[in-house]
Design a protein around this motif. Structure first.
Motif, PDB file in Angstrom:
ATOM      1  N   VAL A  20      53.214 -14.798 -10.160  1.00  0.00           N
ATOM      2  CA  VAL A  20      52.190 -15.385  -9.287  1.00  0.00           C
ATOM      3  C   VAL A  20      50.818 -15.270  -9.950  1.00  0.00           C
ATOM      4  CG1 VAL A  20      51.122 -15.307  -6.999  1.00  0.00           C
ATOM      5  CG2 VAL A  20      53.574 -14.846  -7.243  1.00  0.00           C
ATOM      6  N   ALA A  21      50.537 -14.156 -10.614  1.00  0.00           N
ATOM      7  CA  ALA A  21      49.268 -13.978 -11.319  1.00  0.00           C
ATOM      8  C   ALA A  21      49.120 -15.006 -12.439  1.00  0.00           C
ATOM      9  CB  ALA A  21      49.156 -12.560 -11.871  1.00  0.00           C
ATOM     10  N   LYS A  22      50.190 -15.304 -13.157  1.00  0.00           N
ATOM     11  CA  LYS A  22      50.134 -16.312 -14.221  1.00  0.00           C
ATOM     12  C   LYS A  22      49.882 -17.701 -13.643  1.00  0.00           C
ATOM     13  CE  LYS A  22      52.775 -14.008 -17.778  1.00  0.00           C
ATOM     14  NZ  LYS A  22      53.865 -14.094 -18.740  1.00  0.00           N
ATOM     15  N   ILE A  23      50.516 -17.998 -12.514  1.00  0.00           N
ATOM     16  CA  ILE A  23      50.278 -19.282 -11.845  1.00  0.00           C
ATOM     17  C   ILE A  23      48.808 -19.376 -11.444  1.00  0.00           C
ATOM     18  CG2 ILE A  23      50.761 -20.619  -9.752  1.00  0.00           C
ATOM     19  CD1 ILE A  23      53.645 -19.459  -9.880  1.00  0.00           C
ATOM     20  N   ALA A  24      48.277 -18.304 -10.863  1.00  0.00           N
ATOM     21  CA  ALA A  24      46.886 -18.291 -10.411  1.00  0.00           C
ATOM     22  C   ALA A  24      45.914 -18.443 -11.580  1.00  0.00           C
ATOM     23  CB  ALA A  24      46.602 -17.011  -9.639  1.00  0.00           C
ATOM     24  N   ARG A  77      42.020 -24.651  -5.807  1.00  0.00           N
ATOM     25  CA  ARG A  77      43.107 -24.963  -6.759  1.00  0.00           C
ATOM     26  C   ARG A  77      44.116 -23.824  -6.839  1.00  0.00           C
ATOM     27  NH1 ARG A  77      45.795 -29.190  -8.851  1.00  0.00           N
ATOM     28  NH2 ARG A  77      46.553 -28.713 -10.920  1.00  0.00           N
ATOM     29  N   VAL A  78      43.649 -22.578  -6.879  1.00  0.00           N
ATOM     30  CA  VAL A  78      44.548 -21.427  -6.960  1.00  0.00           C
ATOM     31  C   VAL A  78      45.424 -21.364  -5.711  1.00  0.00           C
ATOM     32  CG1 VAL A  78      44.641 -18.903  -6.937  1.00  0.00           C
ATOM     33  CG2 VAL A  78      43.153 -20.079  -8.558  1.00  0.00           C
ATOM     34  N   ALA A  79      44.822 -21.489  -4.532  1.00  0.00           N
ATOM     35  CA  ALA A  79      45.599 -21.428  -3.289  1.00  0.00           C
ATOM     36  C   ALA A  79      46.645 -22.539  -3.239  1.00  0.00           C
ATOM     37  CB  ALA A  79      44.670 -21.518  -2.082  1.00  0.00           C
ATOM     38  N   GLU A  80      46.257 -23.743  -3.638  1.00  0.00           N
ATOM     39  CA  GLU A  80      47.174 -24.883  -3.628  1.00  0.00           C
ATOM     40  C   GLU A  80      48.354 -24.675  -4.578  1.00  0.00           C
ATOM     41  OE1 GLU A  80      46.999 -29.066  -5.915  1.00  0.00           O
ATOM     42  OE2 GLU A  80      45.297 -28.687  -4.583  1.00  0.00           O
ATOM     43  N   ARG A  81      48.071 -24.244  -5.811  1.00  0.00           N
ATOM     44  CA  ARG A  81      49.144 -24.097  -6.814  1.00  0.00           C
ATOM     45  C   ARG A  81      50.087 -22.948  -6.474  1.00  0.00           C
ATOM     46  NH1 ARG A  81      50.623 -28.079  -9.470  1.00  0.00           N
ATOM     47  NH2 ARG A  81      50.994 -26.966 -11.387  1.00  0.00           N
ATOM     48  N   VAL A  82      49.544 -21.822  -5.996  1.00  0.00           N
ATOM     49  CA  VAL A  82      50.409 -20.693  -5.622  1.00  0.00           C
ATOM     50  C   VAL A  82      51.286 -21.091  -4.441  1.00  0.00           C
ATOM     51  CG1 VAL A  82      50.451 -18.337  -4.697  1.00  0.00           C
ATOM     52  CG2 VAL A  82      48.926 -18.914  -6.592  1.00  0.00           C
ATOM     53  N   ARG A  83      50.701 -21.783  -3.470  1.00  0.00           N
ATOM     54  CA  ARG A  83      51.467 -22.233  -2.304  1.00  0.00           C
ATOM     55  C   ARG A  83      52.583 -23.190  -2.732  1.00  0.00           C
ATOM     56  NH1 ARG A  83      47.404 -22.624   0.780  1.00  0.00           N
ATOM     57  NH2 ARG A  83      46.684 -24.637   0.014  1.00  0.00           N
ATOM     58  N   THR A  84      52.254 -24.128  -3.614  1.00  0.00           N
ATOM     59  CA  THR A  84      53.218 -25.136  -4.053  1.00  0.00           C
ATOM     60  C   THR A  84      54.302 -24.560  -4.967  1.00  0.00           C
ATOM     61  OG1 THR A  84      51.546 -26.863  -3.898  1.00  0.00           O
ATOM     62  CG2 THR A  84      53.473 -27.342  -5.257  1.00  0.00           C
TER      63      THR A  84
END
Length: 114
Positions: A20-24, A77-84
């Motif tokens: 999740v940290a890498k995605i963020a 962007r971070v919230a959207e990508r982690v959620r997706t």
């Protein structure tokens, strides 16, 4: 022929905090766009509890820049990508601007030059 396995019996998918940290961090890079020439790439740390990810992103920005707007774009962007990508809710994204980089002060930070 075997009977299909019900959803409750299939198990669960767990996404590790470091993933999740890498995605963020990648999402923050996407939101920031071009990094300052001597700036560092964004770094993220994450705390995951009960399917919710609280994210903290540290980054460098160019100067001058609209800091509030850039931080808002990173949070979104971070919230959207982690959620997706991780399927988690994201109740909090904290953005810490570590440094502002100006092309006019490169190499002279902390000293006065004539």
């Amino acid at each position: 022929m075997t009977e299909p396995v019900g959803p409750a019996d299939r198990g669960a998918t767990v996404v590790a905090d470091r993933v999740v940290a890498k995605i963020a961090a990648q999402a923050a890079r996407e939101a920031v766009g071009t990094l300052p020439e001597d700036g560092r790439a964004p770094h993220a740390s994450v705390t995951v509890r009960q399917g919710a990810a609280r994210v903290r992103v540290s980054l460098d920005l160019p100067y001058p820049t609209p800091i509030g707007d850039r931080c808002a774009a990173v949070r979104q962007r971070v919230a959207e990508r982690v959620r997706t990508l991780a399927g988690m809710t994201v109740p909090e994204v904290s953005v810490l601007v570590e440094r502002l980089h100006s092309p006019y002060t490169r190499g002279t930070v902390g000293r006065r030059t004539r």
